[in-house]
Write a protein that holds these residues in place. Structure first.
Motif, PDB file in Angstrom:
ATOM      1  N   GLY A  91      58.872 -10.270  21.871  1.00 25.85           N
ATOM      2  CA  GLY A  91      59.003 -11.698  22.150  1.00 25.85           C
ATOM      3  C   GLY A  91      60.277 -12.026  22.886  1.00 25.85           C
ATOM      4  N   CYS A  92      61.368 -11.340  22.545  1.00 30.17           N
ATOM      5  CA  CYS A  92      62.652 -11.567  23.221  1.00 30.17           C
ATOM      6  C   CYS A  92      62.570 -11.175  24.696  1.00 30.17           C
ATOM      7  CB  CYS A  92      63.748 -10.778  22.510  1.00 30.17           C
ATOM      8  SG  CYS A  92      65.346 -10.767  23.348  1.00 30.17           S
ATOM      9  N   LEU A  94      59.845 -10.861  26.606  1.00 28.35           N
ATOM     10  CA  LEU A  94      58.950 -11.768  27.326  1.00 28.35           C
ATOM     11  C   LEU A  94      59.624 -13.111  27.599  1.00 28.35           C
ATOM     12  CD1 LEU A  94      55.528 -11.097  25.545  1.00 28.35           C
ATOM     13  CD2 LEU A  94      56.201 -10.410  27.848  1.00 28.35           C
ATOM     14  N   ALA A  95      60.350 -13.626  26.599  1.00 32.63           N
ATOM     15  CA  ALA A  95      61.047 -14.903  26.792  1.00 32.63           C
ATOM     16  C   ALA A  95      62.133 -14.781  27.851  1.00 32.63           C
ATOM     17  CB  ALA A  95      61.642 -15.370  25.465  1.00 32.63           C
ATOM     18  N   LEU A 148      53.819 -13.852  20.998  1.00 33.34           N
ATOM     19  CA  LEU A 148      53.684 -14.952  21.948  1.00 33.34           C
ATOM     20  C   LEU A 148      54.271 -16.252  21.404  1.00 33.34           C
ATOM     21  CD1 LEU A 148      50.153 -14.431  23.534  1.00 33.34           C
ATOM     22  CD2 LEU A 148      52.397 -13.831  24.449  1.00 33.34           C
ATOM     23  N   THR A 151      57.834 -16.104  22.044  1.00 38.43           N
ATOM     24  CA  THR A 151      58.085 -16.295  23.470  1.00 38.43           C
ATOM     25  C   THR A 151      58.033 -17.769  23.850  1.00 38.43           C
ATOM     26  OG1 THR A 151      57.131 -14.121  23.939  1.00 38.43           O
ATOM     27  CG2 THR A 151      57.338 -15.651  25.783  1.00 38.43           C
ATOM     28  N   THR A 155      61.567 -19.483  25.133  1.00 35.66           N
ATOM     29  CA  THR A 155      61.692 -19.626  26.592  1.00 35.66           C
ATOM     30  C   THR A 155      62.332 -20.939  27.032  1.00 35.66           C
ATOM     31  OG1 THR A 155      59.831 -18.127  26.968  1.00 35.66           O
ATOM     32  CG2 THR A 155      60.420 -19.631  28.761  1.00 35.66           C
ATOM     33  N   ALA A 207      67.712 -15.666  23.194  1.00 30.14           N
ATOM     34  CA  ALA A 207      66.289 -15.386  23.017  1.00 30.14           C
ATOM     35  C   ALA A 207      66.050 -14.513  21.790  1.00 30.14           C
ATOM     36  CB  ALA A 207      65.737 -14.698  24.263  1.00 30.14           C
ATOM     37  N   ALA A 211      63.885 -15.524  18.691  1.00 32.65           N
ATOM     38  CA  ALA A 211      62.656 -14.749  18.531  1.00 32.65           C
ATOM     39  C   ALA A 211      62.509 -14.203  17.130  1.00 32.65           C
ATOM     40  CB  ALA A 211      62.615 -13.612  19.556  1.00 32.65           C
ATOM     41  N   SER A 215      59.349 -15.237  14.989  1.00 31.61           N
ATOM     42  CA  SER A 215      58.429 -14.142  14.700  1.00 31.61           C
ATOM     43  C   SER A 215      58.244 -13.946  13.207  1.00 31.61           C
ATOM     44  CB  SER A 215      58.941 -12.851  15.349  1.00 31.61           C
ATOM     45  OG  SER A 215      58.084 -11.773  15.076  1.00 31.61           O
TER      46      SER A 215
END
Length: 283
Positions: A91-92, A94-95, A148, A151, A155, A207, A211, A215
């Motif tokens: 997640g980190c 992707l963000a 996700l 993310t 973001t 992030a 995250a 999460s």
């Protein structure tokens, strides 16, 4: 009337020694403040556990520490922790990737800036619990939902930091690159990203901090393994000691990442920036 001020080697040495003592005292004062803060926190915890809520509702710190040790040395701890760490890191990343892309767009396009800011306000206003439940409905019990969700939540917050760093890039470097017929991709990879590396690292740290919180919350609803799932199991059996032990272990691991990974990256980046500033030719 004239004031005679003489600078002698002894005076310079005395001033240097005074500054060293002040620096040492400042560092020791900071360390003592941290120790005092932890002692005060544990003292309040003991007091609330013994006199306000009771040991059943809030186990004292040594009981939680004993339970955490049993969990950490028991079977399945490594796989459980690994499942959560993979979701947090995924997640980190992707963000951070989305923040870099959107940050470049909003830094150099007014139309996209207005559009993305309106979408950002929409996503920020959505409650995190609602996103966690929505991830469970859409993706079911899987790894994709917590990743996700982290993310989406991280973001918008990281994007503004990255965009601010990109807008601070020296425009003369961009103009000079264009004068040498560099392509847009070469300018992005050779000028924008290296010049904004401090903002990117700061965004990565932010992030990561967001995250792992999101999460963990999503795992409570939409996961069949991981630390959040274990916290939910402890909650269902009213095992407050297990809930606090799993939470403390996960926070400890995340603090390890934040202090020994991201902080070291920031120090190296700041050191490189200072070295570049010292070696830059004077105009």
């Amino acid at each position: 009337m004239s004031l005679d001020v003489s600078v002698t080697p002894d005076a310079v040495a005395e001033l240097g020694a005074r500054e060293v003592r002040r620096s040492v005292m400042g560092r020791w004062g900071f360390r003592l403040g941290v120790v005092f803060g932890w002692v005060a926190f544990l003292g309040v915890w003991y007091a609330v556990s013994q006199f306000a809520l009771g040991t059943q509702q809030l186990p004292p710190p040594h009981v939680v520490a004993s339970e955490a040790w049993q969990i950490a040395t028991g079977e399945g701890f490594g796989s459980t922790l690994w499942a959560s760490v993979v979701r947090v890191v995924g997640g980190c990343l992707l963000a951070l990737l989305a923040s870099i892309v959107f940050g470049m767009v909003i830094a150099y396009s007014n139309w996209w800036r207005a559009l993305i800011r309106s979408l950002t306000r929409f996503f920020v206003s959505i409650p995190t619990v609602a996103l966690a439940i929505l991830a469970l409905i859409i993706f079911g019990v899987s790894d994709i939902g917590p990743m996700l969700t982290a993310t989406l939540v991280a973001t918008p917050h990281v994007m503004s930091s990255v965009a601010h760093g990109l807008t601070g890039v020296d425009r003369r470097l961009i103009v000079m690159s264009e004068s040498f017929a560099r392509t847009r991709a070469q300018i992005i990879t050779g000028v924008l990203l290296p010049s904004s590396v401090l903002a990117v690292i700061g965004g990565a740290r932010q992030a990561f901090a967001l995250a792992w919180r999101i999460s963990l919350l999503t795992e409570v609803f939409a996961a069949s393994d991981g630390v959040g799932f274990q916290i939910r199991r402890s909650f269902e059996s009213y095992d407050v000691r297990g809930m606090l032990a799993w939470t403390a272990l996960f926070i400890g691991v995340m603090f390890f990442f934040e202090n020994f990974v991201f902080r070291q990256l920031e120090r190296r980046a700041f050191g490189g920036a200072h070295a570049a500033a010292r070696t830059e030719p004077q105009r």
